[in-house]
Write an enzyme that holds these catalytic residues in place. Structure first.
Site, PDB file in Angstrom:
ATOM      1  N   HIS A 221     -11.002   5.938  31.042  1.00 20.33           N
ATOM      2  CA  HIS A 221     -12.003   6.239  30.029  1.00 20.33           C
ATOM      3  C   HIS A 221     -13.344   5.693  30.526  1.00 20.33           C
ATOM      4  O   HIS A 221     -13.512   4.480  30.678  1.00 20.33           O
ATOM      5  CB  HIS A 221     -11.652   5.553  28.707  1.00 20.33           C
ATOM      6  CG  HIS A 221     -10.669   6.297  27.858  1.00 20.33           C
ATOM      7  ND1 HIS A 221      -9.341   6.417  28.197  1.00 20.33           N
ATOM      8  CD2 HIS A 221     -10.826   6.951  26.678  1.00 20.33           C
ATOM      9  CE1 HIS A 221      -8.720   7.116  27.245  1.00 20.33           C
ATOM     10  NE2 HIS A 221      -9.594   7.452  26.320  1.00 20.33           N
ATOM     11  N   GLU A 224     -18.175   7.540  28.033  1.00 20.11           N
ATOM     12  CA  GLU A 224     -18.083   8.045  26.664  1.00 20.11           C
ATOM     13  C   GLU A 224     -19.152   7.357  25.824  1.00 20.11           C
ATOM     14  O   GLU A 224     -20.155   7.967  25.461  1.00 20.11           O
ATOM     15  CB  GLU A 224     -16.693   7.782  26.092  1.00 20.11           C
ATOM     16  CG  GLU A 224     -16.515   8.300  24.668  1.00 20.11           C
ATOM     17  CD  GLU A 224     -15.151   7.928  24.081  1.00 20.11           C
ATOM     18  OE1 GLU A 224     -14.846   8.468  22.990  1.00 20.11           O
ATOM     19  OE2 GLU A 224     -14.432   7.113  24.667  1.00 20.11           O
TER      20      GLU A 224
END
Length: 379
Positions: A221, A224
């Site tokens: 991740h 973001e």
């Protein structure tokens, strides 16, 4: 004005945006979908009642589904992540994990998904006394059960697990070793998730170095809620195969005096290396990573031919499906079957699956599926 009749007998206008019902017929690939973010509201209620969990804001399934969506619309990733306290609370037994995983596979298959990598953090499911290994085995049992049920319903799906470590915790090396141990028993890859700010991926460098030594796939991740440094570290320090979200790569794209896009060195590298971007439009709007679907950078990145894929992230929190995400993009950007096929082939090329298996799904399922839909539309 041309119209078509797909296999289901439904007419549609070629010049109108594709609808969820139409897109549901298309074979789709989902790389970024959280198991604990995809529960059916009624399942959350029933599991809470069975386990004695009293923390839900309501025990009416319809109201609860609405609450999850509204609570996730804060524009803050941190607030968005708080909703998972309820879903993980009811996923602390083997029986609950099997049920949730089976329903995940069934729901996605019914939406036309033919391949999914379902991600979750085993370390968040230990409060009921399960070991890490028992968590992975329960999820695998559920996914296989869901595959079987979906096939019986005429909706075949292939599933894999992405075992995730939490970036604010200190168990990433342990979870990475767990993922590798189960690489031949359903686990396709590794991930880290959680709030990016203050938790850089380089904090988990030992885990990523171990995974590379073991020739194991992993995604991170990155990009973001945090910007280019997170993406740069994930790629150049950690060596990830894919970027979870990666939406902030647009911060490295500028415009010249004539309005043409000019790529910075990092954006150029991401495009040149065909680094897959696991983009989740509705979720990005909810967490403030994009102002709206129509203004989501996915449109520009698709035009620039980045390796863009479309994903759901958390179907419960976003009240969405993969068909729903594609329908929103079709309305916002005018995407048709060719565009949806392009996104889907991108995803299948980027899957943590062997080359021959990826090729078989592309040539045997995905391309024929879209060819039938385009033929029906153009008749």
């Amino acid at each position: 004005m041309a119209e078509g009749t797909p296999a289901g007998g439904m007419l549609w206008n070629m010049n109108q945006p594709l609808t969820v019902e139409q897109i549901r017929q298309a074979p789709k690939v989902l790389l970024h979908d959280h198991l604990d973010g995809g529960l059916r509201p009624e399942t959350v209620v029933e599991l809470a009642q069975a386990s004695g969990y009293t923390g839900l804001p309501t025990y009416d399934p319809v109201e609860l589904g609405n609450w999850f969506r509204e609570a996730s619309d804060s524009g803050s990733l941190e607030r968005y992540l708080e909703t998972f306290a309820h879903t993980t609370a009811v996923m602390q037994t083997r029986e609950a994990l099997v049920r949730v995983a089976a329903e995940c596979a069934e729901d996605l298959a019914a939406d036309g998904v033919v391949y999914v990598e379902s991600r979750y953090a085993p370390e968040q499911h230990l409060e009921g006394g399960l070991s890490l290994e028992e968590v992975v085995e329960a999820v695998q049992e559920g996914l296989e059960l869901g595959e079987k049920r979906a096939a019986e319903q005429g909706n075949p799906i292939r599933t894999g697990q992405l075992v995730t470590a939490m970036r604010h915790a200190a168990r990433s090396s342990e979870i990475a070793e767990l993922a590798v141990r189960y690489r031949d028993a359903g686990v396709s890859g590794f991930d880290i998730a959680g709030a990016e700010a203050g938790n850089p991926p380089t904090r988990h460098l030992d885990a990523f170095e171990y995974l590379r030594r073991e020739n194991f796939h992993f995604t991170i991740h990155a990009g973001e809620a945090f910007g280019l440094p997170s993406i740069w570290e994930a790629l150049q320090w950690c060596g990830c195969d894919r970027l979870g979200h990666g939406v902030r790569i647009v911060d490295d794209i500028d415009h010249d005096g004539n309005g043409a896009q000019v790529l910075g060195r990092l954006a150029q590298y991401v495009r040149d290396k065909r680094v897959p971007l696991e983009m989740c439009p509705s979720s990005n709007v909810q967490t403030g990573a994009a102002p709206s679907i129509a203004e989501h950078p996915i449109g520009m990145l698709r035009d620039l031919r980045f390796r863009v894929t479309v994903n759901t992230d958390n179907r419960l929190q976003s009240g969405t499906s993969l068909s729903g995400e594609f329908a929103k993009l079709s309305e916002a950007f005018g995407y048709g079957w060719d565009d949806l096929q392009w996104f889907t082939v991108n995803a299948m090329k980027s899957a943590f699956l062997s080359f021959d298996e990826r090729l078989a799904l592309i040539n045997g399922t995905i391309k024929p599926g879209y060819a039938r839909l385009k033929w029906a539309t153009e008749r």
